[in-house]
Design a protein around this motif. Structure first.
Motif, short mmCIF file in Angstrom:
data_model
loop_
_atom_site.label_atom_id
_atom_site.label_comp_id
_atom_site.label_asym_id
_atom_site.label_seq_id
_atom_site.Cartn_x
_atom_site.Cartn_y
_atom_site.Cartn_z
N PRO A 267 16.98 -6.71 -43.85
CA PRO A 267 17.64 -7.38 -42.70
C PRO A 267 18.73 -8.00 -43.51
N ASN A 268 19.69 -7.89 -42.54
CA ASN A 268 21.14 -8.65 -42.97
C ASN A 268 21.00 -10.18 -42.36
N THR A 269 21.18 -10.91 -43.63
CA THR A 269 20.97 -12.47 -43.19
C THR A 269 22.18 -13.08 -43.77
N ALA A 270 22.69 -14.06 -42.87
CA ALA A 270 24.00 -14.99 -43.23
C ALA A 270 23.66 -16.15 -44.43
N ARG A 271 24.46 -16.05 -45.14
CA ARG A 271 24.20 -17.06 -46.08
C ARG A 271 25.34 -18.09 -46.25
N GLU A 272 25.12 -19.49 -46.34
CA GLU A 272 26.21 -20.42 -46.35
C GLU A 272 26.43 -20.78 -48.04
N PHE A 273 27.91 -20.87 -48.11
CA PHE A 273 28.39 -21.21 -49.43
C PHE A 273 28.98 -22.69 -49.12
#
Length: 343
Positions: A267-273
């Motif tokens: 699954p495509n998951t958003a990751r915060e930086f």
């Protein structure tokens, strides 16, 4: 300076080739005779393990003193001495100091740079290449490198984390036994090459998150699956996990992509930086762009040269009245050192 690897290379450039080659064979002699540093054993440091348990040492850099916990018949003290040498090298390399000041968490990046210096001093690139000849990075490679070198487990973890193709980490998890939770004994982070440090990552001293597969100890067991990590304050992100159990502890590789084909569905998951704003400031006789969170009072970023924002510089210009009122004023408001009330 743009990356941790560049900082490590710049700091190591302070050392002569003879010192770098000789360090792995006899660290204490090289520190004392080659660099004129004072090195002393401090057994009490073993009672309070610094840097999450990977480094049992402390430095007093102004006095050029390194204290370390002796570990007979172990490679642990070699890593400790190399890590503390890293702290000294950073003080000798102003560009690295400037780069660290611009980072979201300078202390975190400092420890990572010193770990990288330690790894480079204790392991050659050829020995790493021999272990990682083909295929993706695996947790078992940490053990292979340990068995084919004179480096500690943390040094091997650092070397292999640097070979990850993208964001990830090599982690060592210790099980203290009930009722204590499993805890991260060591973690080497590989930031994203483009976006930098994530907001969610393992770090020494963290408890393994509740519900994580690394809580379950199986002698000689292994894990390869989609998993996650969570910060102590609750932020969570997905990772793919490859881990092996060795003598009551897990050695694990976390990656943001499925390096091992462990899952069919991705699954495509958003990751915060950590993305800090860039500001232009004028300070210390020059105009420059700096990246950092602004001061909440004056809304100006801190200068990388003096470390101060606009309101801190203005505060430094204030002078205490000599009349005994103990109030401070701008110099133009004082006459013969006295404020209007005291004149």
């Amino acid at each position: 300076m743009r990356t941790i690897e560049e900082c490590v290379e710049a700091a190591l450039a302070v050392l002569t080739p003879q010192v770098r080659v000789g360090f792995a064979a006899d660290p204490i002699t090289v520190l004392r005779d080659g660099l004129d540093l004072k090195v002393q054993q401090a057994p009490h440091l073993a009672q309070r393990r610094g840097d999450g348990g990977a480094c049992d040492g402390v430095s007093f850099l102004q006095d050029q003193v390194i204290l370390f916990a002796p570990t007979p018949y172990s490679r642990r003290e070699n890593f400790t001495l190399a890590h503390e040498l890293g702290h000294w090298l950073v003080t000798q390399t102003p560009p690295v100091y400037d780069w660290l000041f611009e980072q979201p968490d300078p202390n975190q990046e400092l420890e990572t740079v010193c770990d990288g210096i330690a790894q480079r001093l204790l392991l050659t690139q050829s020995s790493i290449d021999q272990v990682v000849q083909a295929g993706p990075m695996q947790a078992r490679h940490v053990l292979d490198l340990y068995e084919h070198s004179n480096a500690s487990i943390p040094a091997c973890a650092i070397a292999l984390a640097a070979r990850l193709p993208g964001l990830g980490a090599v982690v060592i998890v210790e099980h203290r036994g009930p009722p204590d939770p499993a805890v991260v004994a060591y973690a080497s982070i590989r930031p994203d090459p483009e976006r930098g440090w994530p907001k969610v990552y393992p770090w020494p001293g963290q408890d393994v998150p509740a519900g994580h597969p690394l809580h379950h100890v199986r002698a000689g067991g292994s894990i390869r699956r989609r998993s996650f990590w969570a910060m102590p304050w609750g932020e969570r992100a997905d990772f793919y996990l490859d881990a092996v159990e060795v003598r009551g502890r897990w050695i694990a590789v976390l990656a943001d992509t499925d390096l091992w084909g462990a899952e069919r569905f991705h699954p495509n998951t958003a990751r915060e930086f950590d993305q800090r704003p860039e500001r232009e400031i004028h300070c210390c006789g020059q105009t420059q762009k700096v990246r950092g969170y602004p001061c909440p009072t004056c809304d100006e970023a801190h200068c990388p040269e003096c470390g101060k924002c606009r309101c801190e510089r203005q505060q430094d210009e204030l002078i205490m009245c000599a009349g005994g009122c103990f109030l401070i004023f701008r110099p133009n408001l004082l006459v013969n050192g006295l404020c209007e009330e005291c004149r």
